[in-house]
Each structure stands twice: as structure tokens, then as C-alpha cells.
Motif scaffolding. Structure first.
Motif, short mmCIF file in Angstrom:
data_model
loop_
_atom_site.label_atom_id
_atom_site.label_comp_id
_atom_site.label_asym_id
_atom_site.label_seq_id
_atom_site.Cartn_x
_atom_site.Cartn_y
_atom_site.Cartn_z
N UNK A 42 0.84 -2.09 13.16
CA UNK A 42 1.79 -2.61 12.18
C UNK A 42 2.10 -1.52 11.17
N UNK A 43 3.19 -1.70 10.52
CA UNK A 43 3.52 -0.79 9.42
C UNK A 43 4.46 -1.51 8.46
N UNK A 44 4.29 -1.23 7.18
CA UNK A 44 5.24 -1.73 6.19
C UNK A 44 5.96 -0.49 5.66
N UNK A 45 7.28 -0.49 5.72
CA UNK A 45 8.03 0.70 5.33
C UNK A 45 9.08 0.31 4.30
N UNK A 46 9.45 1.29 3.51
CA UNK A 46 10.56 1.02 2.60
C UNK A 46 11.85 1.61 3.17
N UNK A 47 12.95 1.42 2.45
CA UNK A 47 14.25 1.84 2.95
C UNK A 47 14.40 3.34 3.08
N UNK A 48 13.43 4.09 2.56
CA UNK A 48 13.53 5.56 2.66
C UNK A 48 12.59 6.09 3.74
N UNK A 49 12.32 5.26 4.71
CA UNK A 49 11.49 5.61 5.87
C UNK A 49 10.05 5.94 5.51
N UNK A 50 9.62 5.55 4.31
CA UNK A 50 8.23 5.85 3.95
C UNK A 50 7.33 4.72 4.37
N UNK A 51 6.20 5.09 4.98
CA UNK A 51 5.24 4.07 5.38
C UNK A 51 4.40 3.71 4.16
N UNK A 52 4.45 2.46 3.76
CA UNK A 52 3.69 2.03 2.58
C UNK A 52 2.25 1.71 2.95
#
Lengths: 366, 476
Positions: free
Chosen positions: B87-97
């Protein structure tokens, strides 16, 4: 005979060191082969483990009795170090990884670092003690609290977390800097047990607060924490692995081990064979031995670890464990649930709560 | 021996089995498709559920995304116990949170498009290889609203497909077991039905086999309407056979009698002749012996000719025969014998006609009829033989008439005259009584009708009507 003498010698030598200092970096111990036939070429099984070598050595001995040409190189270190080393040194991976930090072991297996092995022994151990034939749980151990009874005076031994909180409250400043905890940022097992408490218990917040107020001492390994308990540096040690604590209790009558009666967390020590193991065949034989009735019997009788198999008899068998006062056993499931323990965001949250409460910069004891 | 064509039972079984196999294959195939789809859908739902639970616990505070993933999201994934999950949570700037940093093939374009459209996020499913295994992912957006800013995060959850495959295989295997069971049961039932349906035939066979060869009474069996005609045919055939057999029996008995009586007569006459001393009387007795012997010879000849004819019927196929020629020849052969009895033979008609038939048999027939006519003709009588083509009725036919001027046959005897060895009680002429019956047999063998009529003022007309035969010419 000569060989076993030498073995005994190095065991004594290293057991002393193991108890003296924290197992921060890896420490290697060599178990030479029992080879009496020079014809057979010597082979080496490399094992990395966060298991005390004295505890695991009976198993190694049994292994070498069966495969006398195999020498075992065992490297012992703490769970987090073991995990990080595994990832950072891809060319230096062992044939078997042993660790009680289920989440870290699971993460490695989930990420594809483990070799699948359908051991014939899998049928004899509980179904939920292995995952995908990659990760094998081989013990069933309670997470306990150890108390130096000197602090109690005339008060009753606390049995639950609630009673422990009451005790801390009533002793108040007597317990300042006298509570021992695993440093969850350093010890994988400590983090696992603590994060699991966070999922299970409503007393988690109050415990953290109490630990903070009393400037709990942080340890990275069980041995030094128990040593501290013995020397009176601390009176309460929270979330220890039962096996070590019970050994201490046997030796020193004033140290009591409690399985909290509200719930008792159960962890499994797990083993896996890395995908790039040098000696997968030797490693598979080791897994077979580990899970076999013979290996499980050794755990329950010589290693003082409660084995995963419920059928095995012995002083440390699951039957004996059930006879001790305990609460509901809550085994940490060996499955995808463990991914939450390795989640970075979750970790940051828990760390920040922890730091806020305990301020490790000031209180941490090496 | 009739050659048996493929057995009905085997044909039925083969067809039933083939149909069943086809049906079952279709059923299995559908079950397989259904199983795969059901497994895919249910595990997709788990994946989506897990993503939703993660999304639920992502909040924003002071422009800071705050993620506290719930255990339940992972517990949902853990329902497929043997699968890896990522799984991954990412923001709109392609950064993996948080989560896996290197998930492949994330459908950012679609996610960002959904994000820019300000619509409700819909899950995007896709499959890709990760860590050497095929992984099914769901990507889901979550809109984080705070004061006047909008922040979107994307949740990506993936899982390997072992559990789906296992579930699909399990359903397929259950279907296979069910279908196999269904196949066996259906086949057994159908085999039973086939056996039951074909049982009447078996019963008939059994009934016939169990009979003694002499028993020719009709078979009594309750059979379905489809088999009834067969049974009827068998019964009809047996009745015919019975008839034929009894005729044969009577014939044999009568023939024995007919031969034994003259032989006994001959015997006694010969004995008398030996004992006779008077030469003139003895001569007369010897004359009698000769006459009796002639009669006996005639009888035996006719019996033999009949036997020959019977044999010919079975062994000689028909061939074109010039009927007028045969008639004329027979008349010629008998004319001397007739004249000895002061009887004339007159041939009438001038047509030429060819029919399909057995020349020898036809000649025997003509001989017998004409001899009979001559025998019963008075002295000075005329036997008329006429061959004609009749066109009166819809179907033309060839008609042969032999007319004599004898006493004729009373109507009550006309039915019996064809029976072997029948002779009118008031008939004293010598004869075997076989002739006309042989003639009638031959006529019937040629599908011709045999009629007896009265001649006027007296006498008998024997009329043989051959049916029209295609492809054969008759010329007037």
C-alpha cells in the motif's frame, strides 16, 4: 568429547558477555562441526538471530548431532539492528533469520525476501503460526511485567495493568527513574509490544503518562533490563519477553513475573530462510528441526522457550504456561495485520507520543 | 441371415452420453467463468474496503496531512491469508507519505484527472508485476478540505492473487464435483430409461426364443404403440407360416394316401394276374395294371413337378417370356394327345405379348389347365385357348382364357377345386387332383388372378389375368 568441551567453554564465555552489555551490534559465535569423518566436507550454516545464544544453542547442538559436518555461525543482535542490517547488507545475508520482532520479520517476508519452503513439519504446528510457507512461528511466548518485590513492602503484587497503575500511583516518587521500558525506537520487539498495547488497551494512555511522569529508564535488550532489576536500578520492568523473566524469577525469588490478567500479549519468535541464502538446504533442515516435535521438545525443556506446538510436554510447555495466573491470551496475529506496525506514519505518531511523554533526550540510559 | 445395423441401445447411449458431455462441458465452462468473476469481484471489494478504511483515517490539519491507518484496513486485507499486500498513501505531487515507496504503474493521469474534475473519486483497478508477482491494485483518491484549500491524497492498495485463484479454483472444483455427480446420476437414469423403453423388444425376443418350434399362435405381449406394428407383423407372419405348414402337412398326408392306394391296387392286381389261368382275363388284368401304373406315374410326375416348381420359385429370377409363344407351343404339344380323345384344341387371338416370368412354370401351368380341360371335354368337344389384352379398366391387363365344353364345376366345388387331391365327388375321370392347384400356384407366383367361370351352355372357363407390366410391349 573434546569438541563438546570446547563448545561448553565458548558458551560460558559468551553468556557472560551477553548478560553484561547491550547487544547493540552483532556478535558472532561459532559452533564448530562435530565432524569426525574427515571425508565429509564441512559446511557452514549462517544464522542471524535476536535470540539469546544460550537459549538457542541446544537446538544447534541437536542440529549438529544430526548433521555432524555442519558448523553453525550464529550472529546475535537486537531485533531492529538485525532488520536494518539485513536490508543494508544484501551481500551478507544469513541462511536463517530468527527474531521475535514479528512485524519486522513479516515485512521482510511480505516484501519478498523470504524463500517459500513447504516443510513437512508444518502439519504438526498450528495453522496460524506460519505465513505463506515463508515465515515460521516457532514459539508462543507471553509478554510480561517483572517486579522487584522490594518495592512492594506490604502491598499485594499487582496482577493487571490497572493494579500496576495503582501501584505506581501509590509509590509515586519512590518509582522515579525506577521503571524500566524497552526503547521502542531502538528495539523492534519493544515497539511491537508497545504498538500492540496501543491497539488493545484503554490503559495505554495512562500507562504512557505514568511512565513519563516517573522518567522511565529505557533499555534496548532484555538482559540489561533484568540486570537493572536485579541490581535495584529499576523495580518494574514492563513488556519483557516471558522466557527471560521467568528464568530470572527462578533464580532470584524477590523478582516476580506477572502475566497481566486483563490481557496477556503473546508473541511468536519467527524464522525464515532468506531468498538469497547460501545454504538453503541446510537452512530447510534447520526449519524442519525447529518445527519438529524433537525441536519443539528442546525448546520446552532446554531453551526455556514456550514452543508453538501445544502437544509438546516439558517445564516450559504451553500446558505449563496455562497453569500460571494469566489473563486472556492475545497472540499477535502472524499476518498482514502486522503491516500496520511497520507503517511509517503510524510509527511517527507513536514515536511522537512516546517522545512527548518520555523525553528520551534527557532520560535515556545507555 | 439379416445383417444387424447399429443397435438402437448403443445409438441411444452414445447420443445421450454425447449430449450430456456437451451440456456438462458448457456447465463447467460457465461455472469456471462465474467462479473467476465472483472471486475477482469479492476480492476487489475487500481491496476497495481496505482502501476506504485507510481513506477514512486521513485528515488534514493546518495544511498538514495526518495519517493514522486503522488496523481494520489491514485486517480486511488479511482475510486472504496467503497473499502479500502492498500500500501507499501519496499526495498530488507524487510524494509517498507512508507505505511502499516504489509501487509501479500508478495511474496518476487518471487520478489527477478525477482530482481536477472535482467529482467523486471512483476506484481504479489495475494489475501489474511487483516483487516478481502479479499484484492487483486499487487506486482511490480522497479529497481533504480545509478552510479555502483543497488537497487530494491517493490511496493505493494492492494484493497478490493467490486467494482469488484459490477461491476461483475451489468454486470450479465444486462445480466439477457437482457436474461429475450430475453426469453419473443422469447417465444412470437415462440408461435405466433406455433399458425400460427397449424392454418390450427384449420381451418379444424372449417370448419367441422360449417358444417351441411348433408353436405358432399369436404372441401375447403388452407393448407400446411404436412396437405394436412389429408385433402385428410377427403375428401375421406366424399365422401365414402356420397356414403353410398345415397345408404342407395335409399335402404330405394326402400324397402318401394317393400313392399308397394305387400301389396297393397294383399289388393286388398283379397278384390276381399271377393267379389267373385264363389267358384272356389275365391280359385284361395286365391292361388294368398298366393303366393304374400310368395314373400313378402321372400323380408322381405332378408331385415332382410341383416340388420342382416350388424349388424354382426360390431359385429362378424372372426373365422376359413371350407369353403367346409359350401358349402356342403348349397347345401344339397337347394337340395329338387331345385328338386321341377326339377333342380339338383351338387357339384364338393374334397378339404378341411379353411378360416377366418363369417360362418353365408358365408352361406347367398351361399344360395343367389345358390337360384338365381336355380331360373333362366330351368327345368331339373343342377346347378354346384365347389370349387377349383388356383395356376396359383403368389398368390394362393380359387375359388368358381356356374354355371347355364339359360338365363344368358347380359353384360349391369351385372353392375346393384348387385344394390338393380334390376331386368332385361325382367325377370319375382319372386324375391326380393336383393339376389346377399347381396352375393356381404358378399364376399367383406371377401376381396373376385365377378365376373359374361357367361356360355356356356348359363347361368351365379358367381365366388367368396378368397385371400390366411396365416396359413390356404388347402388340396387337
Amino acid at each position: 568429547m573434546k569438541v563438546s568441551c570446547r563448545l561448553g567453554l565458548c558458551l560460558i564465555l559468551f553468556s557472560h558477555i551477553a548478560l553484561a552489555g547491550p547487544a547493540q551490534s552483532g556478535r558472532s559465535i561459532i559452533f564448530p562441526s562435530l565432524n569426525k569423518q574427515p571425508k565429509l566436507e564441512e559446511e557452514v550454516l549462517t544464522v542471524y538471530g535476536a535470540v539469546n545464544h544460550r537459549v538457542i544453542s541446544p537446538l544447534f547442538k541437536a542440529y549438529q548431532e544430526a548433521y555432524s559436518n555442519v558448523a553453525i555461525h550464529y550472529t546475535e543482535s537486537n531485533t531492529r539492528h538485525l532488520y536494518e542490517q539485513f536490508l543494508s547488507e544484501p551481500n551478507n545475508r544469513p541462511d536463517v533469520m530468527l527474531s521475535p520482532a514479528m512485524d519486522l520479520q513479516f515485512k521482510l517476508a511480505n516484501d519478498g525476501y523470504a524463500l517459500a519452503y513447504d516443510s513437512p513439519e508444518l502439519g504438526r504446528v498450528p495453522k496460524d503460526s506460519h505465513w505463506r510457507s515463508e515465515l515460521f512461528g516457532f514459539t508462543y511466548e507471553p509478554i510480561v511485567t517483572a517486579i522487584n518485590t522490594d518495592i512492594l513492602a506490604r502491598e499485594a503484587l499487582p496482577q493487571s495493568r490497572e493494579q500496576l497503575l495503582n501501584l505506581i500511583r501509590s509509590k509515586n516518587h519512590l518509582l522515579d527513574e525506577k521503571i524500566g521500558l524497552f526503547d521502542i525506537q531502538q528495539s523492534g520487539l519493544g515497539y511491537l509490544a508497545w504498538a500492540y498495547d496501543g491497539q488493545q488497551s484503554r490503559s495505554y494512555g495512562r500507562l504512557l503518562e505514568a511512565f513519563g511522569t516517573h522518567q522511565a529508564q529505557l533499555y534496548t535488550d532484555t538482559a540489561s533490563m533484568l540486570d537493572g532489576l536485579l541490581k535495584g536500578q529499576i523495580f518494574i520492568a514492563y513488556n519483557l519477553v516471558g522466557a527471560y523473566s521467568y528464568q530470572w524469577t527462578q533464580k532470584y525469588s524477590w523478582i516476580k513475573t506477572i502475566m497481566p490478567t486483563d490481557y496477556t500479549t503473546i508473541i511468536m519468535r519467527t524464522a525464515f530462510i532468506p531468498r538469497d541464502a547460501q545454504q538453503p538446504t541446510l537452512a530447510k533442515r534447520f526449519i524442519d528441526l525447529l518445527l519438529s516435535p524433537e525441536g519443539q521438545h528442546i525448546l520446552a525443556n532446554q531453551s526455556a522457550l514456550t514452543p508453538i506446538s501445544a502437544k509438546v510436554k516439558g517445564p516450559f510447555s504451553r500446558d505449563e504456561l496455562n497453569k500460571l495466573p494469566h489473563g486472556i491470551f492475545r497472540p499477535i496475529p502472524l499476518g498482514l495485520e502486522l503491516l500496520i506496525q511497520t507503517d511509517d506514519a503510524k510509527k511517527r505518531l507513536i514515536y511522537s507520543e512516546w517522545r512527548d511523554a518520555i523525553q528520551p533526550e534527557l532520560k535515556r540510559k545507555k | 441371415m439379416a445383417k444387424a445395423t447399429t443397435s438402437i441401445r448403443r445409438q441411444l447411449i452414445l447420443m445421450v452420453a454425447a449430449v450430456l458431455i456437451v451440456i456438462n462441458i458448457i456447465a463447467l465452462w460457465s461455472a469456471h467463468i462465474y467462479a473467476n468473476r465472483a472471486a475477482k469481484e469479492s476480492y476487489d471489494r475487500l481491496l476497495y474496503g481496505s482502501a476506504l478504511q485507510m481513506a477514512e483515517n486521513i485528515t488534514i490539519l493546518d495544511s498538514q496531512v495526518f495519517i493514522d491507518l486503522p488496523v481494520s484496513a489491514f485486517e480486511t486485507l488479511a482475510l486472504s491469508a496467503s497473499d502479500r499486500a502492498f500500500y501507499a498513501i501519496m499526495n498530488g505531487r507524487y510524494q509517498v507519505l507512508t507505505g511502499y515507496k516504489d509501487l509501479p504503474s500508478i495511474p496518476f493521469t487518471q487520478l489527477l484527472q478525477q482530482s481536477s474534475e472535482k467529482e467523486k473519486f471512483i476506484p481504479i483497478y489495475y494489475e501489474t508485476m511487483y516483487h516478481g508477482e502479479e499484484v492487483r491494485f486499487v487506486a482511490l483518491g480522497k479529497r481533504l478540505l480545509e478552510a479555502d484549500s483543497v488537497n487530494d491524497v491517493f490511496i493505493i492498495v494492492g494484493q497478490t492473487s493467490d486467494a482469488r485463484r484459490a477461491a476461483a479454483t475451489e468454486v470450479s472444483q465444486m462445480a466439477l464435483q457437482f457436474v461429475a455427480l450430475f453426469f453419473v446420476i443422469t447417465l444412470l437414469l437415462l440408461l435405466f430409461v433406455i433399458w425400460r423403453v427397449l424392454q418390450p423388444l427384449q420381451a418379444i425376443k424372449q417370448a419367441i426364443t422360449e417358444r417351441s418350434p411348433q408353436e405358432l399362435s399369436p404372441l401375447e405381449a403388452n407393448v407400446p404403440s411404436e412396437v405394436a406394428p412389429l408385433l402385428k407383423s410377427i403375428n401375421y407372419f406366424m399365422a401365414q407360416l402356420d397356414n403353410t405348414l398345415s397345408r404342407l402337412q395335409r399335402f404330405t398326408a394326402e400324397a402318401a394316401h394317393q400313392i399308397r392306394t394305387p400301389l396297393a391296387g397294383l399289388n393286388s392286381q398283379a397278384q390276381n394276374a399271377i393267379d389267373e389261368t385264363d389267358e384272356a382275363l389275365r391280359q385284361k388284368q395286365l391292361q388294368h395294371i398298366l393303366e393304374s401304373s400310368n395314373v400313378l406315374t402321372g400323380t408322381v410326375n405332378q408331385l415332382l413337378s410341383r416340388a420342382t416348381l416350388t424349388h424354382r420359385y426360390q431359385s429362378h429370377p424372372f426373365s422376359p417370356v413371350s407369353l403367346d409363344h409359350v401358349v402356342k407351343e403348349t397347345c401344339r404339344e397337347l394337340v395329338v394327345w387331345a385328338l386321341e380323345r377326339q377333342v380339338e384344341i383351338e387357339y384364338l387371338g393374334d397378339i404378341q405379348v411379353t411378360i416377366k416370368g418363369d417360362e418353365f412354370a408358365l408352361k406347367q401351368m398351361l399344360q395343367n389347365i389345358i390337360e384338365n380341360a381336355i380331360k373333362y371335354s366330351p368327345k368331339g368337344g373343342v377346347v378354346e385357348v384365347e389370349l387377349m389384352v383388356m383395356n376396359e379398366l383403368a389398368d390394362a391387363s393380359i387375359r388368358l382364357q381356356i374354355r371347355d365344353q364339359g360338365v363344368g364345376v358347380p359353384d360349391k366345388d369351385k372353392e375346393h377345386i384348387f385344394e390338393y387331391f380334390y376331386r368332385s365327388p361325382d367325377n370319375f375321370t382319372s386324375g391326380s387332383g393336383i393339376g389346377l392347384s399347381i396352375a393356381k400356384d404358378v399364376a399367383e407366383h406371377h401376381d396373376a388372378r385365377f378365376h373359374l367361370k361357367d361356360n355356356s351352355p356348359s363347361g368351365l372357363i379358367v381365366e388367368v389375368s396378368f397385371p400390366q407390366q411396365k416396359g413390356l410391349l404388347y402388340e396387337s
